[in-house]
Design an enzyme around this catalytic site. Sequence first.
Site, mmCIF file in Angstrom:
data_model
loop_
_atom_site.group_PDB
_atom_site.id
_atom_site.type_symbol
_atom_site.label_atom_id
_atom_site.label_comp_id
_atom_site.label_asym_id
_atom_site.label_seq_id
_atom_site.Cartn_x
_atom_site.Cartn_y
_atom_site.Cartn_z
ATOM 1 N N ASP A 12 0.824 -1.205 0.000
ATOM 2 C CA ASP A 12 0.000 0.000 0.000
ATOM 3 C C ASP A 12 0.863 1.261 0.000
ATOM 4 O O ASP A 12 0.498 2.273 -0.606
ATOM 5 C CB ASP A 12 -0.922 0.003 1.217
ATOM 6 C CG ASP A 12 -2.086 -0.970 1.064
ATOM 7 O OD1 ASP A 12 -2.285 -1.477 -0.057
ATOM 8 O OD2 ASP A 12 -2.782 -1.216 2.059
ATOM 9 N N ARG A 23 -8.559 19.065 22.898
ATOM 10 C CA ARG A 23 -7.274 19.023 23.588
ATOM 11 C C ARG A 23 -6.847 17.576 23.670
ATOM 12 O O ARG A 23 -7.606 16.722 24.135
ATOM 13 C CB ARG A 23 -7.378 19.630 24.992
ATOM 14 C CG ARG A 23 -7.617 21.128 25.000
ATOM 15 C CD ARG A 23 -7.944 21.627 26.397
ATOM 16 N NE ARG A 23 -8.093 23.082 26.412
ATOM 17 C CZ ARG A 23 -9.208 23.722 26.123
ATOM 18 N NH1 ARG A 23 -10.282 23.022 25.747
ATOM 19 N NH2 ARG A 23 -9.278 25.037 26.173
ATOM 20 N N ASP A 61 -3.579 14.526 22.051
ATOM 21 C CA ASP A 61 -2.357 14.272 21.285
ATOM 22 C C ASP A 61 -2.476 14.726 19.839
ATOM 23 O O ASP A 61 -1.498 15.155 19.234
ATOM 24 C CB ASP A 61 -2.011 12.780 21.316
ATOM 25 C CG ASP A 61 -1.433 12.350 22.654
ATOM 26 O OD1 ASP A 61 -1.265 13.229 23.536
ATOM 27 O OD2 ASP A 61 -1.163 11.151 22.836
ATOM 28 N N THR A 103 -9.196 1.898 7.079
ATOM 29 C CA THR A 103 -8.623 0.649 7.589
ATOM 30 C C THR A 103 -7.181 0.836 8.054
ATOM 31 O O THR A 103 -6.566 -0.119 8.518
ATOM 32 C CB THR A 103 -8.655 -0.438 6.501
ATOM 33 O OG1 THR A 103 -8.008 0.060 5.321
ATOM 34 C CG2 THR A 103 -10.081 -0.823 6.159
ATOM 35 N N ALA A 104 -6.651 2.047 7.938
ATOM 36 C CA ALA A 104 -5.254 2.304 8.297
ATOM 37 C C ALA A 104 -5.174 2.914 9.703
ATOM 38 O O ALA A 104 -5.698 2.349 10.652
ATOM 39 C CB ALA A 104 -4.613 3.207 7.242
ATOM 40 N N ASN A 134 -6.676 5.323 11.070
ATOM 41 C CA ASN A 134 -8.005 5.583 11.619
ATOM 42 C C ASN A 134 -8.526 4.405 12.430
ATOM 43 O O ASN A 134 -9.087 4.579 13.517
ATOM 44 C CB ASN A 134 -8.967 5.911 10.479
ATOM 45 C CG ASN A 134 -10.418 5.922 10.910
ATOM 46 O OD1 ASN A 134 -10.898 6.864 11.518
ATOM 47 N ND2 ASN A 134 -11.136 4.848 10.589
ATOM 48 N N LYS A 135 -8.339 3.203 11.927
ATOM 49 C CA LYS A 135 -8.836 2.013 12.630
ATOM 50 C C LYS A 135 -8.129 1.833 13.960
ATOM 51 O O LYS A 135 -8.759 1.460 14.957
ATOM 52 C CB LYS A 135 -8.662 0.764 11.765
ATOM 53 C CG LYS A 135 -9.200 -0.501 12.431
ATOM 54 C CD LYS A 135 -9.010 -1.719 11.559
ATOM 55 C CE LYS A 135 -9.571 -2.960 12.254
ATOM 56 N NZ LYS A 135 -8.885 -3.250 13.534
ATOM 57 N N SER A 136 -6.824 2.094 13.992
ATOM 58 C CA SER A 136 -6.078 1.928 15.241
ATOM 59 C C SER A 136 -6.522 2.929 16.297
ATOM 60 O O SER A 136 -6.293 2.727 17.493
ATOM 61 C CB SER A 136 -4.575 2.070 14.983
ATOM 62 O OG SER A 136 -4.235 3.405 14.667
ATOM 63 N N ALA A 143 -6.037 10.305 21.805
ATOM 64 C CA ALA A 143 -5.865 10.527 23.239
ATOM 65 C C ALA A 143 -6.363 11.898 23.677
ATOM 66 O O ALA A 143 -5.600 12.736 24.165
ATOM 67 C CB ALA A 143 -4.395 10.347 23.623
#
Length: 264
Positions: free
Chosen positions: A45, A148, A150, A161-162, A164-166, A185
């Site tokens: 990818d 507010r 990270d 699926t990249a 964003n998914k995590s 976070a």
Amino acid sequence: MKFAITSKGDQTSNMLMQKMRTYLLDFQLEYDENQPDIVISVGGDGTLLYAFHRYRKRLDKTAFVGVHTGHLGFYADWVPEEIEKLVIAIAKTPYQVVEYPLLEVIIRYINGSRESRYLALNECTVKSVEGSLVMNLEIKGQLFETFRGDGLCISTPSGSTAYNKSLGGAILHPSLEVLQVAEMASINNRVFRTIGSPLVLPSHHTCMLKPINDVDFQITVDHLTLLHKDVKSIQFRVANEKIRFARFRAFPFWQRVRDSFVCD
């Protein structure tokens, strides 16, 4: 037909690239790195992301197809054992064009400098170089929240699926013309509040980030990492441009999701 090939750069990918180039030239196709009708990505990818950014000014004229030489990717339909079949398909078969939406990112500056515009196939992330990211988040010109934390990740359906998914974002079918905002976070207590959930915005909605503090920002656009100073605002919306994929057979997206995240 004019074609170009990009390679991940490892020995296997380079060997396949040379083999495909030879085969396609034997079929009387023309190799043209500057104005290709079709770009073949050999690698993963990340290799296709590189090819997309290289040919981002030809998106209405160039279609992409991927051959993966490592782990299963979401942009690569073909495996090395199928390159002869792919070559014949490219040379002899009219392909179907499938278009997927992209993310437009516009960065404006306090000092009135010319705005910067980028296109992302996967996502854009925004972080503060020092300390927490503090940004007003506006949707359609109205303040939604003061974030507010990270950082923030704004992704396309293809990029859902990249990263964003995590971050706990939803997996979206890549044909949907939307963008997704996911938090990194976030800080939530009696003083600070964020929505705490991913937001999915339709194509006619614009998302705007406006800094509260005078700090520098680390902004990524897919695989590119950029440092921006004197930022007045960062605008996100579904781009007018789309990426075009050359399809020679069915692309089972949900099967690809299952194979990548569910199956052993």
